[in-house]
Motif scaffolding. Structure first.
Motif, PDB file in Angstrom:
ATOM      1  N   GLN A  80      -6.284  -4.986   6.748  1.00  0.00           N
ATOM      2  CA  GLN A  80      -7.364  -4.576   7.492  1.00  0.00           C
ATOM      3  C   GLN A  80      -7.860  -5.916   7.965  1.00  0.00           C
ATOM      4  OE1 GLN A  80     -10.058  -1.770   5.768  1.00  0.00           O
ATOM      5  NE2 GLN A  80      -8.247   0.166   6.108  1.00  0.00           N
ATOM      6  N   ASP A  81      -8.195  -6.792   7.274  1.00  0.00           N
ATOM      7  CA  ASP A  81      -8.683  -8.146   7.687  1.00  0.00           C
ATOM      8  C   ASP A  81      -7.765  -8.741   8.594  1.00  0.00           C
ATOM      9  OD1 ASP A  81     -10.694  -7.647   6.147  1.00  0.00           O
ATOM     10  OD2 ASP A  81     -10.531  -9.569   4.853  1.00  0.00           O
ATOM     11  N   LEU A 138      -6.721  -8.349  16.279  1.00  0.00           N
ATOM     12  CA  LEU A 138      -7.399  -7.570  17.445  1.00  0.00           C
ATOM     13  C   LEU A 138      -8.506  -8.383  18.030  1.00  0.00           C
ATOM     14  CD1 LEU A 138      -7.611  -3.897  15.840  1.00  0.00           C
ATOM     15  CD2 LEU A 138      -5.885  -4.772  17.866  1.00  0.00           C
ATOM     16  N   ALA A 139      -9.199  -9.145  17.169  1.00  0.00           N
ATOM     17  CA  ALA A 139     -10.150  -9.826  17.950  1.00  0.00           C
ATOM     18  C   ALA A 139      -9.790 -11.016  18.698  1.00  0.00           C
ATOM     19  CB  ALA A 139     -11.229 -10.445  17.013  1.00  0.00           C
ATOM     20  N   THR A 140      -8.804 -11.722  18.028  1.00  0.00           N
ATOM     21  CA  THR A 140      -8.363 -12.942  18.840  1.00  0.00           C
ATOM     22  C   THR A 140      -7.569 -12.564  20.189  1.00  0.00           C
ATOM     23  OG1 THR A 140      -6.295 -12.867  17.480  1.00  0.00           O
ATOM     24  CG2 THR A 140      -7.916 -14.154  16.624  1.00  0.00           C
ATOM     25  N   SER A 141      -6.683 -11.410  20.075  1.00  0.00           N
ATOM     26  CA  SER A 141      -6.053 -10.908  21.330  1.00  0.00           C
ATOM     27  C   SER A 141      -7.088 -10.650  22.555  1.00  0.00           C
ATOM     28  CB  SER A 141      -5.240  -9.712  21.126  1.00  0.00           C
ATOM     29  OG  SER A 141      -5.936  -8.551  20.703  1.00  0.00           O
ATOM     30  N   SER A 142      -8.417 -10.305  22.078  1.00  0.00           N
ATOM     31  CA  SER A 142      -9.197  -9.809  22.933  1.00  0.00           C
ATOM     32  C   SER A 142      -9.767 -11.221  24.128  1.00  0.00           C
ATOM     33  CB  SER A 142     -10.528  -9.442  22.527  1.00  0.00           C
ATOM     34  OG  SER A 142     -11.367 -10.386  21.748  1.00  0.00           O
ATOM     35  N   SER A 143      -9.499 -12.406  23.372  1.00  0.00           N
ATOM     36  CA  SER A 143      -9.701 -13.472  24.264  1.00  0.00           C
ATOM     37  C   SER A 143      -8.905 -13.800  25.408  1.00  0.00           C
ATOM     38  CB  SER A 143      -9.757 -14.782  23.310  1.00  0.00           C
ATOM     39  OG  SER A 143      -8.350 -14.939  23.089  1.00  0.00           O
ATOM     40  N   GLY A 144      -7.781 -13.115  25.488  1.00  0.00           N
ATOM     41  CA  GLY A 144      -6.930 -13.077  26.731  1.00  0.00           C
ATOM     42  C   GLY A 144      -6.185 -14.647  26.757  1.00  0.00           C
ATOM     43  N   LEU A 150      -3.613  -5.167  -0.166  1.00  0.00           N
ATOM     44  CA  LEU A 150      -4.968  -4.361  -0.226  1.00  0.00           C
ATOM     45  C   LEU A 150      -5.409  -3.953   1.138  1.00  0.00           C
ATOM     46  CD1 LEU A 150      -7.282  -6.329  -2.786  1.00  0.00           C
ATOM     47  CD2 LEU A 150      -5.971  -4.174  -3.018  1.00  0.00           C
ATOM     48  N   LEU A 151      -5.633  -2.471   1.295  1.00  0.00           N
ATOM     49  CA  LEU A 151      -6.361  -2.020   2.526  1.00  0.00           C
ATOM     50  C   LEU A 151      -7.703  -2.643   2.970  1.00  0.00           C
ATOM     51  CD1 LEU A 151      -5.064   1.261   2.297  1.00  0.00           C
ATOM     52  CD2 LEU A 151      -3.987  -0.401   3.325  1.00  0.00           C
ATOM     53  N   SER A 152      -8.417  -2.873   1.637  1.00  0.00           N
ATOM     54  CA  SER A 152      -9.993  -3.305   1.752  1.00  0.00           C
ATOM     55  C   SER A 152     -10.239  -4.238   0.851  1.00  0.00           C
ATOM     56  CB  SER A 152     -10.606  -2.009   1.494  1.00  0.00           C
ATOM     57  OG  SER A 152     -12.189  -2.422   1.403  1.00  0.00           O
ATOM     58  N   ALA A 188       0.953  -1.199   0.109  1.00  0.00           N
ATOM     59  CA  ALA A 188      -0.043   0.019   0.129  1.00  0.00           C
ATOM     60  C   ALA A 188       0.963   1.400  -0.191  1.00  0.00           C
ATOM     61  CB  ALA A 188      -0.905  -0.046   1.258  1.00  0.00           C
ATOM     62  N   ASP A 189       0.813   2.146  -0.924  1.00  0.00           N
ATOM     63  CA  ASP A 189       1.501   3.088  -1.217  1.00  0.00           C
ATOM     64  C   ASP A 189       1.149   4.536  -0.875  1.00  0.00           C
ATOM     65  OD1 ASP A 189       3.958   4.515  -2.512  1.00  0.00           O
ATOM     66  OD2 ASP A 189       2.653   5.231  -4.036  1.00  0.00           O
ATOM     67  N   TYR A 190       1.965   5.163   0.091  1.00  0.00           N
ATOM     68  CA  TYR A 190       1.471   6.544   0.678  1.00  0.00           C
ATOM     69  C   TYR A 190       2.545   7.513   0.353  1.00  0.00           C
ATOM     70  CZ  TYR A 190      -2.150   4.338   3.437  1.00  0.00           C
ATOM     71  OH  TYR A 190      -3.046   3.738   3.907  1.00  0.00           O
ATOM     72  N   SER A 191       3.209   7.547  -0.968  1.00  0.00           N
ATOM     73  CA  SER A 191       4.309   8.360  -1.537  1.00  0.00           C
ATOM     74  C   SER A 191       3.712   9.579  -1.558  1.00  0.00           C
ATOM     75  CB  SER A 191       4.644   7.824  -2.818  1.00  0.00           C
ATOM     76  OG  SER A 191       5.240   6.585  -2.783  1.00  0.00           O
TER      77      SER A 191
END
Length: 378
Positions: free
Chosen positions: A270-271, A277-283, A249-251, A212-215
């Motif tokens: 993003q996926d 993030l979701a899996t880390s919420s399980s602790g 891809l971002l989306s 993903a390019d942010y030049s």
């Protein structure tokens, strides 16, 4: 004379006339002519005055020419002039010689700086390459991505990596001043442009990673970033259908478009971020496990290995036994990678993972083993 020879002759003389016209417009041409005339005139003056002086050291034209050469090249007088015209002419030789070498050295320095400037700006023409790796795109923290790419691809030497982007010059300057990246090639420009990709020899490249390019800045939309990614992959595949292209891809909105562009490997950033993030919420420490599996260390985590030729066509259970028989290596077999690196597919997708297949599954050709390797700690 054949028609082809006439065309060649015509092109040659056109080029000669063009170079002459350019030379006549260049002020340095007239300066050079003036210098030559002054040197010739000064030499003639010395040759026509010094040999006739009773105490003159210059006695013939050989001495005269040698005196001129030494005065111009070394800024030194090999003979002492006795006549006033001879002394004035020698002074002219000395001063004109200094001016001449100042111009020559200036031109050489200018040429060297121009080459260095082109190199720093990514405009220098690269030597023809084959089987190299293209890293396209830029974003803040790019040096960490580049370092990780080098670690994960130990088979690729730094001089076989070509970075293609439109990043700010100061950022690329800082990057290329790092001793780790000095051998890496750099091509400046829009990596979705065919001409820019040709300068990076996409036609003979082995692999390419489009990130993903942010030049153009970090304030551009995800849609703009992903659109450029799709266009660049499409251009790459049109120029070289055999190059292995991984793209970020971002989306997932452009996922289908990227598949239609025949991308070989797709990363939905993003996926992955959302899942992590979701899996880390399980602790339960999922994120720590994933981090260990995709370690920057090329010798640990998830690895792809070649399968012994004698096991191709055998069952998966025999491959499991092969790895179980050598427990000291620390490798744990978790599955297969089908159509590994193969562009001549009969069915299925390239580099398609098949985790824990049935024991009686027959290992096909162009398959590799997916294993997990940990650190050997005493």
């Amino acid at each position: 004379m054949s028609k082809k020879s006439k065309t060649k002759n015509s092109a040659f003389w056109r080029k000669v006339r063009k170079n002459i016209k350019y030379s006549l417009k260049n002020p340095f041409t007239y300066l050079f002519i003036l210098i030559v005339l002054l040197l010739v005139a000064a030499t003639i003056v010395v040759g026509n005055t010094e040999p006739y002086h009773p105490e003159g050291e210059v006695t013939n034209w050989k001495d005269t020419i040698w005196h001129s050469i030494v005065a111009v090249v070394a800024a030194y007088y090999d003979y002492y002039m006795k006549t006033v015209p001879g002394r004035l002419a020698s002074l002219v030789l000395l001063l004109v010689g200094m001016a001449f070498w100042t111009i020559v050295l200036g031109k050489i320095t200018s040429a060297i700086l121009a080459v260095q400037s082109k190199n720093n700006k990514g405009l220098k023409k690269l030597k023809r390459m084959k089987g190299h790796f293209l890293l396209c795109g830029w974003r803040p923290g790019f040096e960490k991505i580049l370092e990780a790419v080098m670690i994960q691809n130990p088979d690729i030497s730094p001089d076989m990596i070509v970075v293609v982007n439109n990043a700010p010059q100061d950022q690329m300057g800082i990057l290329r001043s790092d001793s780790r990246f000095t051998e890496i090639k750099y091509v400046a420009g829009d990596f979705s442009d065919a001409d820019v990709l040709k300068r990076a020899f996409i036609q003979t490249a082995g692999r390419a990673l489009v990130m993903a390019d942010y030049s153009a800045g970090t304030d551009i939309s995800d849609m703009e970033v992903d659109s450029r990614t799709v266009l660049s992959v499409l251009t790459m595949k049109n120029l070289n259908s055999k190059v292995y292209v991984s793209a970020e891809l971002l989306s997932d909105k452009f996922e289908e478009h990227l598949r239609m562009a025949n991308v070989d490997e797709l990363i939905l950033t993003q996926d992955y971020e959302h899942s992590l993030l979701a899996t880390s919420s399980s602790g339960l420490g999922y994120s720590n496990v994933i981090k260990a599996l995709i370690s920057d260390n090329a010798d640990t985590g998830i690895l792809i290995e070649d399968i012994e030729k004698s096991l191709v066509g055998k069952t998966y259970s025999e491959l499991v036994k092969y790895y179980d028989d050598d427990p000291d290596d620390g490798d744990v077999l978790v599955g297969l990678l089908l159509n590994a690196g193969s562009h001549n597919l009969k069915n299925g997708s390239i580099n398609q993972p098949l985790l824990t297949p049935a024991e009686d599954y027959i290992i096909p050709e162009a398959a590799k083993a997916v294993v997990i390797r940990g650190k050997n700690e005493e």
